[in-house]
Design a protein around this motif. Structure first.
Motif, PDB file in Angstrom:
ATOM      1  N   UNK B 109      29.537  40.188  35.663  1.00 43.16           N
ATOM      2  CA  UNK B 109      29.922  39.718  34.364  1.00 43.16           C
ATOM      3  C   UNK B 109      31.455  40.276  34.183  1.00 43.16           C
ATOM      4  N   UNK B 110      31.881  41.604  34.591  1.00 43.37           N
ATOM      5  CA  UNK B 110      33.199  41.857  34.580  1.00 43.37           C
ATOM      6  C   UNK B 110      34.205  41.130  35.673  1.00 43.37           C
ATOM      7  N   UNK B 111      33.440  41.029  36.845  1.00 43.01           N
ATOM      8  CA  UNK B 111      34.394  40.271  37.875  1.00 43.01           C
ATOM      9  C   UNK B 111      34.659  38.925  37.290  1.00 43.01           C
ATOM     10  N   UNK B 112      33.709  38.447  36.650  1.00 44.79           N
ATOM     11  CA  UNK B 112      33.997  36.820  36.323  1.00 44.79           C
ATOM     12  C   UNK B 112      35.153  36.966  35.004  1.00 44.79           C
ATOM     13  N   UNK B 113      35.156  38.003  34.145  1.00 44.47           N
ATOM     14  CA  UNK B 113      36.234  38.008  33.263  1.00 44.47           C
ATOM     15  C   UNK B 113      37.329  38.069  33.870  1.00 44.47           C
ATOM     16  N   UNK B 114      37.650  39.183  34.906  1.00 49.17           N
ATOM     17  CA  UNK B 114      38.770  39.380  35.707  1.00 49.17           C
ATOM     18  C   UNK B 114      39.131  37.856  36.374  1.00 49.17           C
ATOM     19  N   UNK B 115      38.476  37.173  36.827  1.00 49.33           N
ATOM     20  CA  UNK B 115      38.594  35.757  37.603  1.00 49.33           C
ATOM     21  C   UNK B 115      39.341  34.906  36.544  1.00 49.33           C
ATOM     22  N   UNK B 116      38.554  34.814  35.517  1.00 52.58           N
ATOM     23  CA  UNK B 116      39.000  33.807  34.406  1.00 52.58           C
ATOM     24  C   UNK B 116      40.356  34.338  33.610  1.00 52.58           C
ATOM     25  N   UNK B 117      40.862  35.533  33.765  1.00 44.18           N
ATOM     26  CA  UNK B 117      42.045  36.108  33.198  1.00 44.18           C
ATOM     27  C   UNK B 117      42.987  35.524  34.339  1.00 44.18           C
ATOM     28  N   UNK B 118      42.754  35.620  35.710  1.00 44.96           N
ATOM     29  CA  UNK B 118      43.509  35.266  36.669  1.00 44.96           C
ATOM     30  C   UNK B 118      43.886  33.647  36.456  1.00 44.96           C
ATOM     31  N   UNK B 119      42.956  32.959  36.202  1.00 42.74           N
ATOM     32  CA  UNK B 119      43.116  31.286  35.775  1.00 42.74           C
ATOM     33  C   UNK B 119      44.053  31.168  34.727  1.00 42.74           C
ATOM     34  N   UNK B 120      43.771  32.009  33.521  1.00 45.03           N
ATOM     35  CA  UNK B 120      44.670  31.977  32.245  1.00 45.03           C
ATOM     36  C   UNK B 120      45.991  32.355  32.971  1.00 45.03           C
ATOM     37  N   UNK B 121      46.339  33.401  33.432  1.00 45.30           N
ATOM     38  CA  UNK B 121      47.585  33.824  33.912  1.00 45.30           C
ATOM     39  C   UNK B 121      48.383  32.810  34.871  1.00 45.30           C
ATOM     40  N   UNK B 122      47.545  32.138  35.717  1.00 42.30           N
ATOM     41  CA  UNK B 122      48.305  31.177  36.603  1.00 42.30           C
ATOM     42  C   UNK B 122      48.702  29.842  35.986  1.00 42.30           C
ATOM     43  N   UNK B 123      47.676  29.530  34.907  1.00 44.75           N
ATOM     44  CA  UNK B 123      48.339  28.475  33.842  1.00 44.75           C
ATOM     45  C   UNK B 123      49.594  28.632  33.181  1.00 44.75           C
ATOM     46  N   UNK B 124      49.580  29.969  32.746  1.00 52.91           N
ATOM     47  CA  UNK B 124      50.736  30.418  32.019  1.00 52.91           C
ATOM     48  C   UNK B 124      51.935  30.293  32.909  1.00 52.91           C
ATOM     49  N   UNK B 125      51.974  30.669  34.282  1.00 48.06           N
ATOM     50  CA  UNK B 125      52.800  30.933  35.131  1.00 48.06           C
ATOM     51  C   UNK B 125      53.581  29.580  35.419  1.00 48.06           C
TER      52      UNK B 125
END
Lengths: 132, 464
Positions: B109-125
């Motif tokens: 679950x914590x790895x999933x949270x980190x993965x979703x953050x990566x997707x969010x950050x990439x979209x922002x970038x």
């Protein structure tokens, strides 16, 4: 021996137990923030005002790669001068080791006692069984 | 095709569909892990330099090879959802199983949270690069988790088929980048002779690097969670898992080789997206696009696999009453653990929004590490309680007990590595598992049916 009949947990109790474990996770996530700083990173030369590639000890090829990544010597200096400190506190190391070993020791001991109950209920009392 | 229930009492129980093959198992394991090649592994470079990271890559590779060998034998014999949790229940006992279940749920679950953050950050970038500065990543985090949870809710076959496609793309992106660096002409693009340095912190830095070396492979053991849904556990789990670890060893080595030949180690040690940066340095726009998509796909595949695995571990604990029974339900139409999938959505989102990414990732890594420690003990007990001639195994790993002992030794070193960087977090997380264990013994165990904890058709274990 008679089989163990477990209690039936009401819905309210189920909700309470689910929330309990969640609260426990959040508490353990936030505890390090209240303890001493965890990161062993120290900036050694934060006061230095200006840097050159030479003073940073960067070779020509490294300098080219830094520049391709969009970094000048000032921006690169912040990263290059950020060092880790691996000083070990022996007391904390011993405490940490004892906690981990104690945790596994406790868990294996209790699990063994519980496992005997499981096997006794599943296969019956071993003293009355013929050897397999 | 549906599986039948195994116990007389459970004849009315709906079971999960057996539809998966070795490729799905590969996609589940590699899918969870491959994001670690695109980001995360490089923090080991900061800890111990480029060579330190390479040593970490191979030492931790050895650790995970032991994990894959042990997992393949035990899971091909204990083919049930819950993976290592179910193994612990049958081999060590309820408290260990409860802890292993928690390791799995927390790690994924914590790895999933980190993965979703990566997707969010990439979209922002991407938004910033196209002139939309300041776009919040948070809606993308929620959307990613919600969409993948919906996919998982609808069925495991579609979920893992998608994972296979996007994971394969991400892996091929690494191969494409490797080819793009002109590896047959060292010095033309890759400049190892100029960029590689001696160990900046000596051997203590190499030990410290082992903690983040786990990112190269963290999660491959998740293949076990598919055990109840594969058509042939004895064939699919060993093939998928060992194929997965071989894929990761290749990907990890290529990743290290490419990155250290293009970037100074100090930059690499703190880079957010090192492989994408590598493509940027080469200056090939097509490769940049491929690596951007590869990074995004790797993060999505990882989150997808994590939802799959965390939900199955949580479901299994509910089914056995280790956690509330309400979670132990299977959807009557889609045959998925739907309540567990839904329950874990807001939790993953809240982990992502805590702002404590360091602690969340450390919690995930340490939970995984505790699980590997369990595996070494579990393997030794498994062979002792049911020797090879007593029960039929789908796969028998060679050189026993060397892999189990090597795994135990390497786990101890990684605990020390974690202590070097995150000592307070380590103690805090241990406190969580200790309090949870006491809570299980004092409160939850009263709801557990003792005899139901052993469901395998095996003879009585030796010594009991």
């Amino acid at each position: 021996m008679s089989n163990y009949i477990p209690k039936i947990q009401p819905k309210r109790g189920q909700l309470f137990d689910s929330l309990f474990i969640l609260v426990l996770v959040y508490v353990s996530l936030y505890i390090p923030l209240f303890l001493e700083s965890d990161t062993a990173s120290v900036e050694e030369t934060a006061i230095v005002q200006s840097h050159s590639w030479e003073s940073l000890g960067v070779s020509t090829v490294e300098q080219e790669q830094w520049q391709k990544l969009g970094y000048d010597e000032q921006a690169a200096a912040e990263i290059i001068n950020d060092k880790f400190d691996y000083t070990i506190d022996p007391l904390m190391l011993i405490i940490t080791a004892l906690v981990i070993i104690g945790y596994f020791f406790f868990m294996l001991r209790v699990s063994k006692a519980q496992y005997r109950e499981v096997i006794a209920e599943k296969f019956g009392d071993s003293s009355r069984e013929t050897k397999q | 095709m549906t599986a039948t229930s195994t116990t007389a009492e459970n004849t009315q129980r709906i079971s999960m569909l057996k539809v998966l093959n070795p490729f799905h198992v590969w996609a589940l394991g590699v899918g969870i892990v491959l994001v670690g090649e695109f980001m995360g592994w490089n923090f080991s470079v900061a800890k111990g330099g480029a060579y330190g990271a390479l040593i970490a890559c191979w030492v931790i590779g050895l650790l995970y090879s032991c994990v894959a060998m042990i997992d393949s034998e035990v899971t091909s014999t204990v083919a049930a959802a819950g993976g290592q949790y179910t193994q612990a229940k049958h081999i060590i006992g309820p408290l260990m199983a409860f802890n292993v279940g928690l390791y799995l749920v927390m790690a994924y679950t914590m790895l999933e949270a980190a993965d979703a953050l990566i997707v969010g950050d990439l979209m922002s970038a991407v938004a910033a690069a196209t002139g939309y500065e300041g776009l919040s990543p948070q809606p993308f985090v929620v959307l990613t988790i919600a969409f993948l949870a919906w996919l998982n809710y609808r069925g495991v076959f579609m979920t893992l088929t998608l994972n296979f496609v996007i994971t394969l793309f991400a892996f091929m992106a690494i191969i494409a980048l490797f080819v793009g660096t002109d590896p047959l002409n060292p010095g033309s693009v890759l400049k190892h002779s100029d960029l590689l340095t001696e160990l900046p912190y000596g051997w203590i830095g190499v030990v410290a690097a082992l903690q983040f070396g786990m990112w190269y492979y963290l999660g491959i053991e998740g293949t076990c969670q598919a055990a109840e849904e594969v058509r042939s556990a004895g064939r699919a789990i060993p093939l998928g898992t060992i194929g997965g670890i071989l894929t990761l060893l290749v990907a990890a080595t290529l990743t290290w080789y490419i990155s250290t030949g293009l970037m100074p180690w100090q930059y690499l040690g703190q880079a957010t997206t090192p492989l994408y940066d590598a493509a940027s340095i080469i200056g090939n726009p097509s490769l940049q696009v491929v690596l951007f998509i590869g990074t995004m796909f790797a993060a999505i595949a990882s989150a997808n696999g994590c939802i799959n695995d965390a939900a199955r571990a949580w479901f299994s604990m509910g089914r056995d009453r280790y956690m509330p029974t309400w979670f132990g339900a299977i959807h009557p139409h889609y045959r998925t653990p739907f309540r567990s999938i839904i329950f874990l959505i807001p939790i993953a989102v809240s982990f992502a929004f805590t702002g404590l990414l360091d602690q969340v990732i450390t919690f995930s890594i340490l939970s995984g590490l505790l699980g590997y420690t369990f595996m070494s003990i579990n393997m030794i007990k498994f062979r002792k309680m049911w020797p090879l001639d007593v029960i039929k195994r789908g796969y028998i790993h060679p050189f026993h007990p060397i892999p189990a002992l090597v795994l135990l030794g390497l786990c101890s070193v990684v605990y020390f590595a974690t202590f070097l960087g995150y000592g307070a977090s380590l103690l805090s997380i241990m406190a969580f598992y200790i309090v949870a264990s006491v809570w299980f013994v004092m409160r939850r165990y009263q709801f557990v049916k003792r005899g139901d904890q052993f469901t395998m058709p095996w003879p009585r274990p030796k010594g009991y």
